[in-house]
Design an enzyme around this catalytic site. Structure first.
Site, PDB file in Angstrom:
ATOM      1  N   SER A   1      -7.826   3.751   8.014  1.00  0.00           N
ATOM      2  CA  SER A   1      -8.350   3.447   6.682  1.00  0.00           C
ATOM      3  C   SER A   1      -7.512   2.382   5.992  1.00  0.00           C
ATOM      4  O   SER A   1      -8.033   1.379   5.492  1.00  0.00           O
ATOM      5  CB  SER A   1      -8.376   4.723   5.831  1.00  0.00           C
ATOM      6  OG  SER A   1      -8.730   4.432   4.502  1.00  0.00           O
TER       7      SER A   1
ATOM      8  N   ASP B   1     -15.002   1.827   5.953  1.00  0.00           N
ATOM      9  CA  ASP B   1     -13.861   2.536   5.384  1.00  0.00           C
ATOM     10  C   ASP B   1     -14.169   3.061   3.990  1.00  0.00           C
ATOM     11  O   ASP B   1     -13.784   4.173   3.635  1.00  0.00           O
ATOM     12  CB  ASP B   1     -12.630   1.630   5.326  1.00  0.00           C
ATOM     13  CG  ASP B   1     -11.499   2.301   4.568  1.00  0.00           C
ATOM     14  OD1 ASP B   1     -11.031   3.357   5.034  1.00  0.00           O
ATOM     15  OD2 ASP B   1     -11.112   1.808   3.504  1.00  0.00           O
TER      16      ASP B   1
ATOM     17  N   HIS C   1       0.845  -1.198   0.000  1.00  0.00           N
ATOM     18  CA  HIS C   1       0.000   0.000   0.000  1.00  0.00           C
ATOM     19  C   HIS C   1       0.876   1.241   0.000  1.00  0.00           C
ATOM     20  O   HIS C   1       1.885   1.305   0.689  1.00  0.00           O
ATOM     21  CB  HIS C   1      -0.926   0.028   1.214  1.00  0.00           C
ATOM     22  CG  HIS C   1      -1.854   1.199   1.198  1.00  0.00           C
ATOM     23  ND1 HIS C   1      -3.048   1.183   0.502  1.00  0.00           N
ATOM     24  CD2 HIS C   1      -1.750   2.441   1.737  1.00  0.00           C
ATOM     25  CE1 HIS C   1      -3.641   2.352   0.636  1.00  0.00           C
ATOM     26  NE2 HIS C   1      -2.866   3.140   1.370  1.00  0.00           N
TER      27      HIS C   1
ATOM     28  N   ARG D   1     -13.722  11.667   3.437  1.00  0.00           N
ATOM     29  CA  ARG D   1     -12.501  12.391   3.795  1.00  0.00           C
ATOM     30  C   ARG D   1     -11.968  13.193   2.623  1.00  0.00           C
ATOM     31  O   ARG D   1     -11.428  14.284   2.792  1.00  0.00           O
ATOM     32  CB  ARG D   1     -11.424  11.399   4.276  1.00  0.00           C
ATOM     33  CG  ARG D   1     -11.672  10.846   5.666  1.00  0.00           C
ATOM     34  CD  ARG D   1     -10.790   9.636   5.951  1.00  0.00           C
ATOM     35  NE  ARG D   1      -9.394   9.911   5.686  1.00  0.00           N
ATOM     36  CZ  ARG D   1      -8.572   9.041   5.076  1.00  0.00           C
ATOM     37  NH1 ARG D   1      -9.016   7.879   4.670  1.00  0.00           N
ATOM     38  NH2 ARG D   1      -7.307   9.357   4.894  1.00  0.00           N
TER      39      ARG D   1
ATOM     40  N   LYS E   1      -8.701  -1.947   5.767  1.00  0.00           N
ATOM     41  CA  LYS E   1      -8.903  -2.520   4.433  1.00  0.00           C
ATOM     42  C   LYS E   1      -7.911  -3.647   4.179  1.00  0.00           C
ATOM     43  O   LYS E   1      -8.274  -4.721   3.674  1.00  0.00           O
ATOM     44  CB  LYS E   1      -8.728  -1.399   3.406  1.00  0.00           C
ATOM     45  CG  LYS E   1      -9.040  -1.740   1.976  1.00  0.00           C
ATOM     46  CD  LYS E   1      -9.179  -0.475   1.150  1.00  0.00           C
ATOM     47  CE  LYS E   1      -7.960   0.419   1.278  1.00  0.00           C
ATOM     48  NZ  LYS E   1      -8.197   1.786   0.824  1.00  0.00           N
TER      49      LYS E   1
END
Length: 447
Positions: free
Chosen positions: A187, A165, A86, A172, A191
């Site tokens: 977040s 989320d 990520h 957001r 996930k």
């Protein structure tokens, strides 16, 4: 649910800087997921969290509440250690599209669930959907079917995975509450923990084009993310990387896919490939297909050279409904109607590039969203002709913009002109990767 919990009192409590109980956070997330709390009240809560922060216990409670707002995927019937990556978001950050096929082609399953663009940063899903026919929306059985078949799936959040989320992520983006360490950490990790992984590699960006503007803030975020991963018994390694100029030369959804195709043919820009191979090599190491990160990097390079990464890319594009012919022959893709150039106003060296302003200019051109309902134009974007340290002559083209909205050109041009600094002397080079963070803490990066 206990009637003593009230959304207005929870907002007020956090607004006033008080610490929320785990049960209060769970109440808010549960009720929002059940459509019993409107967006405007959750927007107020997000702003209160942004301004007053969340402590470690609140952050953990938020992550756990979002994680358990839906299903946690069980991939135990798929052999091998499942590893994902990520990024905290940047401009021109298309690394997932390159490294996921590399890692999967090396035999490490990659169950990748990604998001859409946030503010000035591009989203992996928006890039994937610029490929005609490519679908990122699927249910859990289809998600598991694809990863079992290809060791790779490139999906958006299903309705079952961390639904809280998914809703907060979009909210957001349009309430100026993105750049909050606990909200970002909750977040990301809710996930990732829900998607069935065994290990995780994180690219935490720092600089003008990142949500964390300083290296210190990026380290704090990296430590929060690694801490959550460790708490949930997932091996997690983070790197802090430089986002003081865009990654690569192309910004915008299809434009970035084009650059990924070049990269998978061994023709990617140096900055893209340096970070891609580090992250992919770390994933290969965590997936137990290499004895060290160094060996993982060597394997990553080999998967590009032998063509197996590109073949894996073609396989997953076809599996998920994309037009493979467009990937084989990207020049067939239609170009935006309008093209304009930004020329250097003086001679010298490119000394600074404000990635945030460049990212916002790409949003202005149509490559991102100003509000969550907006459509993204896959053809819009910017191609850089010069990067920091390059010699420039007055009148030379330094950027080319593309859009289907001619009324956006003037504002975007002004932004782009103001985003670059040309100086008489060549700037010193800066390391792309500054720190590594793992269960033992943070330290300066070296291989």
């Amino acid at each position: 649910m206990d009637a003593k919990y009230n959304i207005v009192s929870i907002i007020r409590k956090k607004r006033d800087g008080e610490t929320l109980l785990n049960e209060e956070i769970k109440y808010l997330i549960d009720r929002y997921t059940a459509d019993e709390i409107p967006d405007y009240q959750v927007s107020a809560f997000l702003m209160a969290c942004f301004l007053n922060g969340l402590n470690d216990e609140e952050s953990a409670a938020l992550t756990e509440s979002m994680l358990h707002s839906g299903e946690i995927v069980d991939l135990s019937d798929i052999s091998g250690k499942k590893v994902d990556k990520h990024s905290t978001g940047g401009v021109g950050d298309k690394l997932s599209l390159i490294l996921a096929p590399i890692v999967a082609s090396a035999g490490v399953p990659v169950p990748m669930i990604s998001g859409r663009g946030l503010g000035h940063t591009g989203g992996t899903l928006d890039k994937l959907e610029s490929i005609p026919g490519f679908t990122v929306d699927m249910d859990l059985p289809r998600y598991k079917e694809i990863i079992a078949k290809h060791d790779l799936v490139l999906a958006g959040q299903t309705a079952e995975i961390a639904p809280a989320d998914k809703r907060l992520y979009a909210l957001r983006d349009v309430t100026a509450t993105v750049e909050s360490i606990p909200l970002i950490a909750g977040s990301i990790m809710s996930k990732k923990l829900a998607e069935g992984i065994d290990a995780l590699v994180l690219d935490v960006k720092a600089g003008s084009g990142a949500f964390m503007k300083t290296t210190d803030d990026a380290i704090r975020l990296g430590e929060a993310l690694v801490g959550i991963g460790t708490q949930f018994e997932k091996e997690t390694i983070a790197y802090v990387t430089n986002m003081n100029q865009p990654l690569g030369y192309k910004i915008g959804n299809w434009l970035e896919v084009e650059e990924c195709i070049d990269a998978m043919h061994g023709e990617g820009p140096d900055d893209i490939m340096e970070i891609t191979h580090l992250l992919a090599g770390t994933m290969i190491y965590l997936g137990e297909k290499a004895e060290s990160v160094k060996e993982g990097i060597d394997i990553s390079k080999k998967q590009i050279e032998n063509g197996e990464a590109f073949q894996k890319w073609l396989d997953i594009v076809e599996e998920q409904g994309g037009d493979v012919d467009m990937i084989r022959s990207p020049k067939k893709y239609p170009q935006a109607q309008y093209e304009f150039v930004i020329k250097a106003e003086r001679s010298g060296y490119m000394s600074e590039m404000n990635s945030y302003e460049i990212g916002m200019a790409s949003v202005e051109l149509g490559a991102g969203r100003k509000k969550k309902e907006d459509n993204v134009d896959p053809q819009a974007g910017i191609v850089l002709k010069k990067k920091i340290g390059d010699k420039i002559e007055k009148g030379e083209t330094i950027m080319v913009g593309y859009t289907n909205n001619p009324s956006a050109i003037e504002a975007a041009s002004d932004q782009l002109i103001g985003a670059v600094t040309i100086a008489e002397t060549k700037p010193e080079s800066v390391n792309l990767i500054s720190h590594i963070i793992d269960k033992d803490g943070s330290r300066a990066f070296e291989l």
